[in-house]
Write a protein that holds these residues in place. Structure first.
Motif, PDB file in Angstrom:
ATOM      1  N   TYR A 107       0.840  -1.209   0.000  1.00 52.56           N
ATOM      2  CA  TYR A 107       0.000   0.000   0.000  1.00 52.56           C
ATOM      3  C   TYR A 107       0.871   1.254   0.000  1.00 52.56           C
ATOM      4  CZ  TYR A 107      -3.633   3.328   1.369  1.00 52.56           C
ATOM      5  OH  TYR A 107      -4.483   4.397   1.402  1.00 52.56           O
ATOM      6  N   TYR A 126       2.602   1.674  -3.456  1.00 47.45           N
ATOM      7  CA  TYR A 126       1.725   2.227  -4.490  1.00 47.45           C
ATOM      8  C   TYR A 126       1.359   3.677  -4.197  1.00 47.45           C
ATOM      9  CZ  TYR A 126       1.052  -1.926  -7.329  1.00 47.45           C
ATOM     10  OH  TYR A 126       1.251  -2.969  -8.193  1.00 47.45           O
ATOM     11  N   TRP A 127       1.273   4.023  -2.936  1.00 44.66           N
ATOM     12  CA  TRP A 127       1.033   5.422  -2.567  1.00 44.66           C
ATOM     13  C   TRP A 127       2.178   6.303  -3.057  1.00 44.66           C
ATOM     14  CZ3 TRP A 127       3.728   8.414   1.236  1.00 44.66           C
ATOM     15  CH2 TRP A 127       3.133   9.654   1.520  1.00 44.66           C
ATOM     16  N   LEU A 184       4.277   5.536  -5.535  1.00 41.96           N
ATOM     17  CA  LEU A 184       4.277   5.535  -6.997  1.00 41.96           C
ATOM     18  C   LEU A 184       3.197   6.461  -7.553  1.00 41.96           C
ATOM     19  CD1 LEU A 184       4.841   1.725  -7.701  1.00 41.96           C
ATOM     20  CD2 LEU A 184       6.480   3.582  -8.065  1.00 41.96           C
ATOM     21  N   ASP A 185       2.055   6.524  -6.866  1.00 38.73           N
ATOM     22  CA  ASP A 185       0.987   7.437  -7.302  1.00 38.73           C
ATOM     23  C   ASP A 185       1.421   8.896  -7.180  1.00 38.73           C
ATOM     24  OD1 ASP A 185      -0.777   5.487  -8.057  1.00 38.73           O
ATOM     25  OD2 ASP A 185      -1.842   5.443  -6.132  1.00 38.73           O
ATOM     26  N   ILE A 186       2.130   9.204  -6.100  1.00 42.04           N
ATOM     27  CA  ILE A 186       2.623  10.574  -5.920  1.00 42.04           C
ATOM     28  C   ILE A 186       3.631  10.925  -7.023  1.00 42.04           C
ATOM     29  CG2 ILE A 186       4.029  12.055  -4.427  1.00 42.04           C
ATOM     30  CD1 ILE A 186       2.731  10.727  -2.038  1.00 42.04           C
ATOM     31  N   GLY A 211       3.783   9.586 -10.015  1.00 31.79           N
ATOM     32  CA  GLY A 211       2.979   9.803 -11.198  1.00 31.79           C
ATOM     33  C   GLY A 211       3.654   9.498 -12.515  1.00 31.79           C
ATOM     34  N   VAL A 264       4.302   6.674 -15.204  1.00 33.81           N
ATOM     35  CA  VAL A 264       3.821   5.358 -15.570  1.00 33.81           C
ATOM     36  C   VAL A 264       4.967   4.409 -15.898  1.00 33.81           C
ATOM     37  CG1 VAL A 264       3.560   5.936 -18.025  1.00 33.81           C
ATOM     38  CG2 VAL A 264       2.159   4.122 -17.027  1.00 33.81           C
ATOM     39  N   THR A 315       6.447   3.180 -12.578  1.00 33.45           N
ATOM     40  CA  THR A 315       5.500   2.243 -11.978  1.00 33.45           C
ATOM     41  C   THR A 315       5.559   0.885 -12.661  1.00 33.45           C
ATOM     42  OG1 THR A 315       4.003   4.043 -11.364  1.00 33.45           O
ATOM     43  CG2 THR A 315       3.066   1.818 -11.464  1.00 33.45           C
TER      44      THR A 315
END
Length: 317
Positions: A68, A71-72, A74-76, A78, A80, A83
């Motif tokens: 979790y 992925y948090w 990796l989302d920040i 941004g 692709v 990721t």
């Protein structure tokens, strides 16, 4: 889709790095620490099972939360491409075709050059049975059984769970399988303490094991081996295996190669018997190791293709 393909390429080119920072190694350290913390030899069987269940839940919870946080982050970020690269690298850690092929290939080379002692030592690294007295046929049997059985839990099962839920599901499955390999023994210590881990692993491998058996039959057809016998032996002998899942891969491989697996094994000096898989149409020879590796790689490619198709289908849906 790209993640799965990239993971297969990474494993093929690089393999499984031997490092303390390997995710599975880190998970293993966590399991070992919790094992030491929660196991009590004086506890009653029910309490041991309960403690083992707590260990399973804690390990899964820790791995889930680490994913979790990953992925948090990796989302920040941004990106692709980053990721996808991270996911491909981590997914490659859950599959092991190159490691299986490398270990089996070394044993084949030792046997081909008549270095029986070295082959016995090497096969002892990948099986739990006593190997110091094995002849060539028994070394081949141990190697082929290991390649066949690990095709399920080391390749098809992670790909199956990746197809269901992406990298998190694949890594959580690998966590379950690692707990089973460390705690799921039927000895005095782990008979009750490791029972939840062992049963959870059986449940997780139930469908992938049967898929693996079918893929081995298809692989036998593609490689012009005895695919009819592979199908026949899987139907006849798979249920004889002491594991509810292990027989599907072993019986189909035995049938494809026209050999017999199973028989007498020695564990810490104690002889046990495992039901036979297949018919002994041919004596076990080193070439059967190469045949098992070819089958394993063919199944790996088909399994990866199925996972990619399933993942692509999820996206379209």
């Amino acid at each position: 889709m790209i993640t799965c393909l990239a993971a297969f390429i990474i494993d093929t080119l690089i393999g499984d790095p031997r490092t303390r920072l390997h995710p599975v190694a880190l998970i293993g350290k966590l399991i070992g620490w919790l094992d030491h913390l929660f196991y009590s030899r004086q506890a009653r069987p029910l309490m041991q099972m309960t403690a083992g269940m707590v260990v399973v839940l804690l390990v899964l919870l820790v791995v889930f939360n680490v994913l979790y946080i990953l992925y948090w982050g990796l989302d920040i970020l941004g990106n692709v491409y980053v990721t996808t690269g991270v996911e491909a690298l981590l997914l490659s850690f859950t599959i092991c075709p190159r490691s299986l092929a490398s270990a089996a290939g070394e044993i084949y080379t030792f046997l081909a050059h008549h270095h029986l002692g070295a082959a016995r030592e090497k096969v002892g690294w990948i099986v739990g049975r006593d190997t110091d007295q094995l002849d060539e046929g028994e070394i081949v049997r141990a190697t082929v059984e290991t390649v066949a059985e690990n095709t399920t839990d080391g390749i098809i099962s992670p790909l199956f769970f990746y197809a269901l839920g992406g990298l998190p599901m694949a890594l959580l499955y690998r966590t379950v399988n690692t707990m089973d390999s460390m705690l799921g023994y039927k000895n005095e210590k782990y008979l009750y303490f490791g029972r939840v881990a062992a049963r959870l692993d059986d449940v997780c491998n139930f469908i992938p094991a049967r898929i693996t058996g079918l893929l081995f039959v298809m692989a036998a057809f593609l490689l012009r081996l005895d695919y009819r016998n592979a199908w026949r032996m899987m139907r006849r002998d798979a249920a004889k295996h002491p594991s509810p899942n292990g027989g599907y891969a072993e019986a189909s491989v035995a049938g494809a190669l026209d050999i017999r697996l199973g028989g007498y094994n020695s564990y810490f000096g104690k002889m046990t018997f495992r039901a036979y898989m297949g018919d002994a149409r041919q004596p076990l020879k080193a070439r059967h190791i190469r045949g098992a590796v070819q089958l394993m790689y063919t199944v790996t490619v088909m399994g990866a293709a199925l996972a990619i198709l399933c993942w692509a289908g999820r996206g379209l849906w």
